[in-house]
Scaffold this motif. Structure first.
Motif, PDB file in Angstrom:
ATOM      1  N   GLU A 311     -10.524   8.063   0.295  1.00  0.00           N
ATOM      2  CA  GLU A 311      -9.204   8.233   0.918  1.00  0.00           C
ATOM      3  C   GLU A 311      -8.950   7.153   1.963  1.00  0.00           C
ATOM      4  OE1 GLU A 311      -9.282  12.146   2.454  1.00  0.00           O
ATOM      5  OE2 GLU A 311      -8.959  13.127   0.497  1.00  0.00           O
ATOM      6  N   ASN A 312      -9.977   6.808   2.743  1.00  0.00           N
ATOM      7  CA  ASN A 312      -9.815   5.748   3.752  1.00  0.00           C
ATOM      8  C   ASN A 312      -9.501   4.409   3.101  1.00  0.00           C
ATOM      9  OD1 ASN A 312     -10.383   7.648   5.694  1.00  0.00           O
ATOM     10  ND2 ASN A 312     -12.506   7.015   5.974  1.00  0.00           N
ATOM     11  N   ILE A 313     -10.189   4.096   2.019  1.00  0.00           N
ATOM     12  CA  ILE A 313      -9.924   2.837   1.321  1.00  0.00           C
ATOM     13  C   ILE A 313      -8.528   2.829   0.733  1.00  0.00           C
ATOM     14  CG2 ILE A 313     -10.609   1.436  -0.673  1.00  0.00           C
ATOM     15  CD1 ILE A 313     -13.487   2.231  -0.128  1.00  0.00           C
ATOM     16  N   ALA A 314      -8.094   3.971   0.204  1.00  0.00           N
ATOM     17  CA  ALA A 314      -6.738   4.054  -0.355  1.00  0.00           C
ATOM     18  C   ALA A 314      -5.688   3.871   0.733  1.00  0.00           C
ATOM     19  CB  ALA A 314      -6.551   5.400  -1.064  1.00  0.00           C
ATOM     20  N   ARG A 315      -5.942   4.453   1.919  1.00  0.00           N
ATOM     21  CA  ARG A 315      -4.985   4.291   3.021  1.00  0.00           C
ATOM     22  C   ARG A 315      -4.930   2.845   3.491  1.00  0.00           C
ATOM     23  NH1 ARG A 315      -6.792   9.420   4.894  1.00  0.00           N
ATOM     24  NH2 ARG A 315      -8.336   8.371   6.214  1.00  0.00           N
ATOM     25  N   ARG A 316      -6.108   2.206   3.590  1.00  0.00           N
ATOM     26  CA  ARG A 316      -6.122   0.809   4.020  1.00  0.00           C
ATOM     27  C   ARG A 316      -5.423  -0.095   3.016  1.00  0.00           C
ATOM     28  NH1 ARG A 316     -11.574   1.990   5.885  1.00  0.00           N
ATOM     29  NH2 ARG A 316     -12.425   1.114   3.952  1.00  0.00           N
ATOM     30  N   GLU A 317      -5.631   0.164   1.750  1.00  0.00           N
ATOM     31  CA  GLU A 317      -4.963  -0.649   0.745  1.00  0.00           C
ATOM     32  C   GLU A 317      -3.453  -0.440   0.773  1.00  0.00           C
ATOM     33  OE1 GLU A 317      -6.789   0.380  -2.907  1.00  0.00           O
ATOM     34  OE2 GLU A 317      -8.601  -0.833  -2.551  1.00  0.00           O
ATOM     35  N   ALA A 318      -3.031   0.825   0.943  1.00  0.00           N
ATOM     36  CA  ALA A 318      -1.599   1.098   1.021  1.00  0.00           C
ATOM     37  C   ALA A 318      -0.984   0.458   2.261  1.00  0.00           C
ATOM     38  CB  ALA A 318      -1.351   2.609   1.026  1.00  0.00           C
ATOM     39  N   SER A 319      -1.708   0.519   3.398  1.00  0.00           N
ATOM     40  CA  SER A 319      -1.207  -0.101   4.622  1.00  0.00           C
ATOM     41  C   SER A 319      -1.112  -1.613   4.472  1.00  0.00           C
ATOM     42  CB  SER A 319      -2.128   0.264   5.792  1.00  0.00           C
ATOM     43  OG  SER A 319      -1.722  -0.384   6.975  1.00  0.00           O
ATOM     44  N   ALA A 320      -2.116  -2.209   3.826  1.00  0.00           N
ATOM     45  CA  ALA A 320      -2.078  -3.652   3.613  1.00  0.00           C
ATOM     46  C   ALA A 320      -0.907  -4.052   2.724  1.00  0.00           C
ATOM     47  CB  ALA A 320      -3.394  -4.119   2.997  1.00  0.00           C
ATOM     48  N   LYS A 321      -0.608  -3.255   1.738  1.00  0.00           N
ATOM     49  CA  LYS A 321       0.528  -3.554   0.866  1.00  0.00           C
ATOM     50  C   LYS A 321       1.842  -3.450   1.627  1.00  0.00           C
ATOM     51  CE  LYS A 321      -1.649  -2.141  -3.481  1.00  0.00           C
ATOM     52  NZ  LYS A 321      -1.604  -1.181  -4.610  1.00  0.00           N
ATOM     53  N   ARG A 322       1.950  -2.421   2.483  1.00  0.00           N
ATOM     54  CA  ARG A 322       3.180  -2.273   3.270  1.00  0.00           C
ATOM     55  C   ARG A 322       3.352  -3.436   4.230  1.00  0.00           C
ATOM     56  NH1 ARG A 322       1.552   3.211   3.527  1.00  0.00           N
ATOM     57  NH2 ARG A 322       0.692   2.836   5.614  1.00  0.00           N
ATOM     58  N   GLN A 323       2.250  -3.829   4.879  1.00  0.00           N
ATOM     59  CA  GLN A 323       2.334  -4.964   5.804  1.00  0.00           C
ATOM     60  C   GLN A 323       2.685  -6.250   5.080  1.00  0.00           C
ATOM     61  OE1 GLN A 323      -1.321  -5.139   7.974  1.00  0.00           O
ATOM     62  NE2 GLN A 323      -0.993  -3.184   9.044  1.00  0.00           N
ATOM     63  N   LYS A 324       2.131  -6.433   3.923  1.00  0.00           N
ATOM     64  CA  LYS A 324       2.446  -7.630   3.155  1.00  0.00           C
ATOM     65  C   LYS A 324       3.901  -7.640   2.729  1.00  0.00           C
ATOM     66  CE  LYS A 324       0.936 -10.251  -0.893  1.00  0.00           C
ATOM     67  NZ  LYS A 324      -0.023 -10.286  -2.040  1.00  0.00           N
ATOM     68  N   LYS A 325       4.376  -6.474   2.311  1.00  0.00           N
ATOM     69  CA  LYS A 325       5.776  -6.379   1.915  1.00  0.00           C
ATOM     70  C   LYS A 325       6.698  -6.576   3.104  1.00  0.00           C
ATOM     71  CE  LYS A 325       8.956  -3.347  -0.568  1.00  0.00           C
ATOM     72  NZ  LYS A 325       9.111  -2.023  -1.236  1.00  0.00           N
ATOM     73  N   ALA A 326       6.352  -5.960   4.244  1.00  0.00           N
ATOM     74  CA  ALA A 326       7.171  -6.125   5.442  1.00  0.00           C
ATOM     75  C   ALA A 326       7.135  -7.562   5.935  1.00  0.00           C
ATOM     76  CB  ALA A 326       6.685  -5.179   6.538  1.00  0.00           C
ATOM     77  N   GLY A 327       5.977  -8.219   5.887  1.00  0.00           N
ATOM     78  CA  GLY A 327       5.872  -9.612   6.306  1.00  0.00           C
ATOM     79  C   GLY A 327       6.707 -10.519   5.440  1.00  0.00           C
ATOM     80  N   GLY A 328       6.753 -10.288   4.141  1.00  0.00           N
ATOM     81  CA  GLY A 328       7.579 -11.093   3.260  1.00  0.00           C
ATOM     82  C   GLY A 328       9.047 -10.901   3.545  1.00  0.00           C
TER      83      GLY A 328
END
Length: 379
Positions: A311-328
């Motif tokens: 679950e922690n890895i899934a949350r980190r991956e989801a957060s990284a995707k959101r940050q990448k999307k927001a940064g773009g």
């Protein structure tokens, strides 16, 4: 990448194979093999040798005689169908239990029909009671063996690994027994030795894989970057080539006994042992890699620690995707803002300002506004 290049990289262990992530594929293959084996056990059944059912065994030293001649010479006296096997230069004939007088009569008839001296025809009578004792002792040895294996794996590793290893052993026994039934070979004490040997070999392969998995997954905690499944697959990939090479080296002499010794050299008494070893080694290697390991991973993934880790890895991956999307999105908006709000060049500022903008000049001088463009003034 060419096939030869990929094969070399695989042999060196440079290519990781996702075995743990495909449990449905391996379980489906195992289910088909088990159904095929059970069908063989139900349709044809195991052909137990004289050591288990009792009977009479004749050894005839007639190398020039054919198998049909030997069988006819014996069956004409016993009235039943006998089992004839080639044993070097001799023939081994197995019949039902005969009395002492009947055995002597068969020996005399074989001597007359095949032109063989009576002293070159040996006979042995095996009682059914002795065969029952052998079967009972074999089952007792198997049960004791399995209990000791479970105890050792539970202490050395854990109960989940012991359970996965036991399922793999049962898997190997059923498939090997089924193929043995389809082949029609006699089940002899040598067959039992082969079964016990493949059980030990299968456990050896499983212990090697489990030991590597235990070492690789030991540092895992809630903050790790890979799941238990991924770590176990890495450990399995590192031992895959080693297991395959070990199996190949062990199978070569067994295959020589099975296909060359029993077929070309006529060593029929060895094929019982060699068939069990040949099938058991192949199936044991497959089960330790493709059955025991995925089952162990599925059991371990249910533990609270590894559930939390996943679950922690899934949350980190989801957060990284959101940050990448927001940064773009921010970078894209910023570029549009720079284009819309571009500051005017200082040289063009007076012209854009127009007459209404007061521009400071040197004292005593008056700056006249430009009238029209250069082209309009020319005209």
């Amino acid at each position: 990448m060419s096939f030869s290049s990929a094969l070399r990289r695989f042999v060196r262990g440079d290519i990781a194979t996702d075995i743990v992530g495909r449990p449905k594929l391996w379980y489906s293959i195992s289910a088909l093999l088990i159904l095929f084996s059970i069908a063989g056990l139900l349709i044809r059944g195991l052909n137990f040798g004289v050591e288990f059912t009792g009977g009479s065994v004749f050894t005839v030293g007639a190398p020039k005689a054919s198998i049909e001649q030997v069988r006819e010479a014996v069956d004409s006296q016993t009235g039943s169908e006998s089992i004839v096997q080639k044993a070097g230069d001799n023939w081994r004939v197995t019949t039902e239990s005969l009395t002492t007088d009947e055995v002597a009569q068969v020996q005399r008839h074989i001597s007359q029909e095949l032109d063989v001296p009576v002293n070159e025809i040996s006979a042995q009578v095996v009682g059914s009671t002795w065969g029952g004792d052998v079967s009972e002792k074999a089952w007792q040895a198997l049960i004791v063996f399995l209990i000791l294996v479970v105890a050792y794996l539970s202490v050395a590793f854990e109960w989940r690994m012991a359970l996965a290893a036991m399922v793999a052993l049962l898997h190997d026994l059923i498939i090997t027994a089924g193929i043995y039934a389809w082949s029609g070979f006699n089940v002899t004490p040598a067959t039992l030795l082969g079964f016990l040997t493949i059980l030990g070999y299968s456990l050896y392969d499983a212990v090697v894989v489990f030991d590597m998995i235990k070492e690789v997954t030991k540092p895992l905690n809630e903050r790790s970057k890979i799941t238990y499944s991924q770590a176990a697959n890495q450990a399995l990939s590192s031992t895959l080539v080693r297991s395959l090479n070990t199996t190949l080296v062990a199978i070569l002499p067994v295959a020589s006994i099975l296909f060359i010794g029993s077929t070309l050299l006529g060593a029929g008494t060895l094929k019982d042992l060699s068939l069990a070893l040949f099938v058991g080694m192949i199936v044991g290697t497959y089960s330790s890699i493709c059955v025991a390991t995925p089952m162990l991973v599925q059991l371990k993934e249910r533990e609270p620690l590894y559930i939390q880790l996943r679950e922690n890895i899934a949350r980190r991956e989801a957060s990284a995707k959101r940050q990448k999307k927001a940064g773009g999105a921010v970078a894209e908006d910023g570029s549009e803002t720079d284009l819309d709000e571009e500051e005017p060049d200082e040289a063009d500022e007076p012209a854009e300002a127009g007459p209404s903008v007061a521009v400071k000049t040197a004292p005593g001088l008056r700056k006249q506004p430009k009238k029209g463009t250069r082209s309009s003034r020319r005209s």
